[in-house]
Design a protein around this motif. Structure first.
Motif: not given
Length: 225
Positions: A142-148, A157-167, A208-216, A223-225
């Motif tokens: 996980a990328v710490a700087r994406s933590k809310p 019904g509400a969503p949350a999002y997480a950005l994930v880097k594949l390569s 190379k894979a990375l993930t961001g935190y859940w954000t509203p 979170d472009d990492f």
């Protein structure tokens, strides 16, 4: 002799009148005495009114006024407690997770969407615990700087999002095709199977894979990492 009797009669009448006058005065004095307690009672009545009134200094007023603020404070604290500690953490049964590509080729990022499908609000702390490949059992970093600043709270019904880097992009020998992968929520060991987007799936480089935190909301570029 006649004059003496007449004078005696006048004295008798005067004495009777004087006696009646004194009796009347005594009656008036008695009336005033009986009126005084009534006046004292009238003064006691405002004190009784003050005691029951909001501005009265008596104890029956103060407890009423102290209970109201205490009750309202408890309600607001209770309310505050229900919005944080009392709100349950989202489990795999509470959310539906989907994956979509972000941007265009070479499709180096995914967007995970976790939507609350329950009938109650829940908190979605931390980040998605992702494992792309059977050969790599460790979770994606996980990328710490994406933590809310605070855990995401999802209303029904509400969503949350997480950005994930594949390569890093481009085709090379370390990329592996992935058509489905597993996600676990923080605090829940249930494995959620997520289908990768596209007919051919996605290419993942586990190193190379990375993930961001859940954000509203998905923060463009943050979170472009």
């Amino acid at each position: 002799m006649h004059t003496s009797r007449h004078r005696s009669l006048l004295l008798a009448v005067a004495g009777t009148a004087l006696a009646l006058s004194l009796t009347a005065c005594q009656d008036d004095s008695g009336g005033k005495s009986s009126t005084a307690p009534a006046s004292s009672g009238t003064q006691a009545s405002p004190r009784a009114t003050d005691t029951s009134g909001a501005t009265g200094p008596a104890g029956s007023s103060d407890p009423g006024r102290s209970k109201a603020p205490a009750g309202s404070t408890g309600a607001s604290a209770g309310s505050a407690g229900q919005g944080t500690a009392s709100t349950p953490v989202c489990t795999a049964r509470d959310v539906h997770i989907t994956a979509a590509r972000q941007d265009g080729p070479p499709y180096t990022h995914l967007v995970l969407t976790a939507r609350n499908t329950a009938r109650h609000s829940c908190r979605l702390p931390g980040f998605p615990h992702i494992q792309f490949l059977e050969s790599h059992k460790q979770d994606v970093t996980a990328v710490a700087r994406s933590k809310p600043a605070a855990p995401v709270a999802l209303a029904p019904g509400a969503p949350a999002y997480a950005l994930v880097k594949l390569s890093d992009g481009g085709a090379h020998e370390d990329n592996e095709p992935v058509s489905a992968f597993s996600v676990m929520l923080e605090g829940d060991s249930t494995v959620i199977a997520v289908t990768a987007p596209g007919s051919g799936g996605v290419a993942v480089d586990p190193a190379k894979a990375l993930t961001g935190y859940w954000t509203p909301e998905l923060r463009n570029g943050a979170d472009d990492f």
